[in-house]
Motif scaffolding. Structure first.
Motif, PDB file in Angstrom:
ATOM      1  N   ALA A 157       0.461  -1.433  -0.036  1.00  8.08           N
ATOM      2  CA  ALA A 157      -0.046   0.011  -0.267  1.00  8.08           C
ATOM      3  C   ALA A 157       0.964   1.184   0.035  1.00  8.08           C
ATOM      4  CB  ALA A 157      -0.926  -0.058   1.355  1.00  8.08           C
ATOM      5  N   ALA A 158       1.960   1.295   0.896  1.00 12.70           N
ATOM      6  CA  ALA A 158       2.941   2.319   0.759  1.00 12.70           C
ATOM      7  C   ALA A 158       3.611   2.911  -0.461  1.00 12.70           C
ATOM      8  CB  ALA A 158       3.939   2.364   2.070  1.00 12.70           C
ATOM      9  N   ILE A 159       3.881   1.625  -1.433  1.00 13.39           N
ATOM     10  CA  ILE A 159       4.345   1.606  -2.815  1.00 13.39           C
ATOM     11  C   ILE A 159       3.528   2.073  -3.458  1.00 13.39           C
ATOM     12  CG2 ILE A 159       5.366   0.057  -4.616  1.00 13.39           C
ATOM     13  CD1 ILE A 159       6.634  -1.284  -2.336  1.00 13.39           C
ATOM     14  N   PHE A 160       2.638   1.544  -3.206  1.00 12.68           N
ATOM     15  CA  PHE A 160       1.133   2.104  -4.554  1.00 12.68           C
ATOM     16  C   PHE A 160       1.295   3.666  -4.507  1.00 12.68           C
ATOM     17  CE2 PHE A 160      -3.023   2.646  -5.690  1.00 12.68           C
ATOM     18  CZ  PHE A 160      -3.545   2.374  -6.949  1.00 12.68           C
ATOM     19  N   VAL A 197      -2.516  12.930  -1.886  1.00  7.71           N
ATOM     20  CA  VAL A 197      -1.479  12.266  -0.304  1.00  7.71           C
ATOM     21  C   VAL A 197      -2.482  12.487   0.515  1.00  7.71           C
ATOM     22  CG1 VAL A 197       0.002  14.066   0.382  1.00  7.71           C
ATOM     23  CG2 VAL A 197      -0.035  13.871  -1.420  1.00  7.71           C
ATOM     24  N   PHE A 198      -3.727  12.748   0.761  1.00 13.24           N
ATOM     25  CA  PHE A 198      -4.487  12.958   2.395  1.00 13.24           C
ATOM     26  C   PHE A 198      -4.956  11.463   1.636  1.00 13.24           C
ATOM     27  CE2 PHE A 198      -3.372  17.866   1.757  1.00 13.24           C
ATOM     28  CZ  PHE A 198      -3.124  17.860   2.530  1.00 13.24           C
ATOM     29  N   ILE A 199      -5.401  11.083   0.975  1.00 11.65           N
ATOM     30  CA  ILE A 199      -6.692   9.784   0.721  1.00 11.65           C
ATOM     31  C   ILE A 199      -4.905   8.591   0.187  1.00 11.65           C
ATOM     32  CG2 ILE A 199      -8.779   8.830   0.564  1.00 11.65           C
ATOM     33  CD1 ILE A 199      -9.577  11.832  -0.064  1.00 11.65           C
ATOM     34  N   PRO A 200      -4.913   8.046   1.198  1.00 14.71           N
ATOM     35  CA  PRO A 200      -3.411   7.429   0.681  1.00 14.71           C
ATOM     36  C   PRO A 200      -4.074   6.823  -0.534  1.00 14.71           C
ATOM     37  CG  PRO A 200      -2.977   7.497   3.075  1.00 14.71           C
ATOM     38  CD  PRO A 200      -4.557   8.167   2.614  1.00 14.71           C
ATOM     39  N   VAL A 201      -4.509   5.214  -0.319  1.00 13.76           N
ATOM     40  CA  VAL A 201      -5.172   4.098  -1.066  1.00 13.76           C
ATOM     41  C   VAL A 201      -6.518   4.532  -1.923  1.00 13.76           C
ATOM     42  CG1 VAL A 201      -5.666   1.840  -1.046  1.00 13.76           C
ATOM     43  CG2 VAL A 201      -3.838   2.444   0.575  1.00 13.76           C
ATOM     44  N   ILE A 202      -7.634   4.799  -1.240  1.00 12.25           N
ATOM     45  CA  ILE A 202      -8.535   5.369  -2.094  1.00 12.25           C
ATOM     46  C   ILE A 202      -7.702   6.372  -2.950  1.00 12.25           C
ATOM     47  CG2 ILE A 202     -11.001   6.048  -2.080  1.00 12.25           C
ATOM     48  CD1 ILE A 202     -10.686   4.817   0.793  1.00 12.25           C
ATOM     49  N   GLY A 203      -6.773   7.669  -2.387  1.00 12.53           N
ATOM     50  CA  GLY A 203      -6.987   8.635  -3.599  1.00 12.53           C
ATOM     51  C   GLY A 203      -6.494   8.611  -4.871  1.00 12.53           C
ATOM     52  N   GLY A 204      -5.365   7.376  -3.996  1.00 13.27           N
ATOM     53  CA  GLY A 204      -4.069   6.492  -5.837  1.00 13.27           C
ATOM     54  C   GLY A 204      -5.017   6.017  -6.519  1.00 13.27           C
ATOM     55  N   ILE A 205      -6.047   5.092  -5.783  1.00 16.64           N
ATOM     56  CA  ILE A 205      -7.212   4.370  -7.360  1.00 16.64           C
ATOM     57  C   ILE A 205      -7.908   5.337  -7.730  1.00 16.64           C
ATOM     58  CG2 ILE A 205      -9.793   2.512  -7.442  1.00 16.64           C
ATOM     59  CD1 ILE A 205      -7.848   1.262  -4.643  1.00 16.64           C
ATOM     60  N   PHE A 228      -5.784   6.555 -10.912  1.00 15.43           N
ATOM     61  CA  PHE A 228      -5.710   5.920 -12.158  1.00 15.43           C
ATOM     62  C   PHE A 228      -6.812   5.251 -12.596  1.00 15.43           C
ATOM     63  CE2 PHE A 228      -1.170   4.634  -9.432  1.00 15.43           C
ATOM     64  CZ  PHE A 228      -0.499   5.177 -10.521  1.00 15.43           C
ATOM     65  N   VAL A 229      -8.076   5.316 -11.812  1.00 17.20           N
ATOM     66  CA  VAL A 229      -9.811   5.209 -12.456  1.00 17.20           C
ATOM     67  C   VAL A 229     -10.257   6.468 -12.776  1.00 17.20           C
ATOM     68  CG1 VAL A 229     -12.034   4.369 -12.160  1.00 17.20           C
ATOM     69  CG2 VAL A 229      -9.896   3.284 -11.145  1.00 17.20           C
ATOM     70  N   ILE A 230      -9.893   7.496 -12.155  1.00 13.50           N
ATOM     71  CA  ILE A 230     -10.533   8.874 -13.379  1.00 13.50           C
ATOM     72  C   ILE A 230     -10.064   9.993 -13.144  1.00 13.50           C
ATOM     73  CG2 ILE A 230     -11.955  10.716 -11.938  1.00 13.50           C
ATOM     74  CD1 ILE A 230     -13.348   8.540 -10.006  1.00 13.50           C
ATOM     75  N   GLY A 231      -8.636  10.587 -12.764  1.00 13.58           N
ATOM     76  CA  GLY A 231      -8.114  10.977 -13.060  1.00 13.58           C
ATOM     77  C   GLY A 231      -7.219  11.707 -14.161  1.00 13.58           C
ATOM     78  N   ARG A 232      -6.447  10.363 -14.108  1.00 11.69           N
ATOM     79  CA  ARG A 232      -5.500   9.915 -15.211  1.00 11.69           C
ATOM     80  C   ARG A 232      -6.073  10.014 -16.878  1.00 11.69           C
ATOM     81  NH1 ARG A 232      -1.117   6.018 -16.685  1.00 11.69           N
ATOM     82  NH2 ARG A 232       0.970   7.900 -16.741  1.00 11.69           N
ATOM     83  N   ARG A 233      -5.919  10.576 -17.899  1.00  5.84           N
ATOM     84  CA  ARG A 233      -6.633  10.646 -18.733  1.00  5.84           C
ATOM     85  C   ARG A 233      -5.204  10.254 -19.481  1.00  5.84           C
ATOM     86  NH1 ARG A 233      -7.692  16.258 -21.439  1.00  5.84           N
ATOM     87  NH2 ARG A 233      -9.671  15.614 -20.288  1.00  5.84           N
ATOM     88  N   ARG A 234      -5.429   9.021 -20.232  1.00  6.78           N
ATOM     89  CA  ARG A 234      -4.560   8.087 -21.224  1.00  6.78           C
ATOM     90  C   ARG A 234      -4.935   8.709 -21.566  1.00  6.78           C
ATOM     91  NH1 ARG A 234      -6.635   6.648 -16.815  1.00  6.78           N
ATOM     92  NH2 ARG A 234      -6.103   4.713 -15.761  1.00  6.78           N
ATOM     93  N   ALA A 235      -3.292   7.841 -22.731  1.00  5.67           N
ATOM     94  CA  ALA A 235      -2.795   8.644 -24.272  1.00  5.67           C
ATOM     95  C   ALA A 235      -3.952   8.795 -25.677  1.00  5.67           C
ATOM     96  CB  ALA A 235      -1.290   7.842 -24.233  1.00  5.67           C
ATOM     97  N   TRP A 260      -5.561  17.166  -7.552  1.00  7.23           N
ATOM     98  CA  TRP A 260      -5.062  15.460  -7.760  1.00  7.23           C
ATOM     99  C   TRP A 260      -3.650  15.008  -6.799  1.00  7.23           C
ATOM    100  CZ3 TRP A 260      -8.532  12.097  -8.181  1.00  7.23           C
ATOM    101  CH2 TRP A 260      -9.739  11.932  -9.319  1.00  7.23           C
ATOM    102  N   VAL A 261      -3.159  16.285  -6.468  1.00  9.25           N
ATOM    103  CA  VAL A 261      -1.805  15.480  -5.537  1.00  9.25           C
ATOM    104  C   VAL A 261      -2.522  15.537  -4.240  1.00  9.25           C
ATOM    105  CG1 VAL A 261       0.271  16.531  -5.031  1.00  9.25           C
ATOM    106  CG2 VAL A 261      -0.475  17.062  -7.608  1.00  9.25           C
ATOM    107  N   ALA A 262      -3.429  16.753  -3.570  1.00  6.40           N
ATOM    108  CA  ALA A 262      -3.837  16.246  -2.468  1.00  6.40           C
ATOM    109  C   ALA A 262      -4.625  15.311  -2.258  1.00  6.40           C
ATOM    110  CB  ALA A 262      -4.137  17.773  -2.675  1.00  6.40           C
TER     111      ALA A 262
END
Length: 117
Positions: A12-15, A44-52, A55-62, A39-41
């Motif tokens: 979880a920390a690595i993710f 950072v403030f919602i560790p695992v759920i924020g990362g999910i 990757f699911v909602i915030g990151r626009r694919r190429a 997005w960075v906030a």
């Protein structure tokens, strides 16, 4: 059991760190929804759920349609407009105006227009 919790926490920390770095290094055009700083906030403030969420909602694919080149007509394309000369543009405008005038003179039933003013 304790070993599984340690491995899970480590993963979880690595993710979480990977999510923060990925979110921070992406250009602002690749962020959907809210600005990059938000997005960075979130990550950072919602560790695992924020990362999910990142990757699911915030990151626009190429290959996301948001990154696609907008298709424009030739009259809106600066490259096309540079290739034609001023005289070609004037001739094209003149032809279009003549065609428009001819179309305005025609009526829906094909009869000749009324010559009276």
């Amino acid at each position: 059991m304790a070993r599984l919790l340690i491995v899970g926490g480590f993963l979880a920390a690595i993710f979480w760190v990977y999510s923060i770095v990925d979110c921070a290094v992406q250009p602002s055009t690749r962020h959907r929804g809210v600005p990059k700083a938000a997005w960075v906030a979130i990550v950072v403030f919602i560790p695992v759920i924020g990362g999910i969420l990142w990757f699911v909602i915030g990151r626009r694919r190429a290959n996301d349609p948001g990154d696609a080149i907008r298709i424009t007509g030739p009259d809106d394309d600066p490259t096309f407009l540079r290739t034609i000369s001023k005289s070609e543009q004037d001739a094209r405008i003149r032809r279009l105006e003549e065609e428009l005038a001819r179309l305005e003179d025609e009526t829906d039933d094909g009869a000749a227009p009324d010559p009276r003013p």
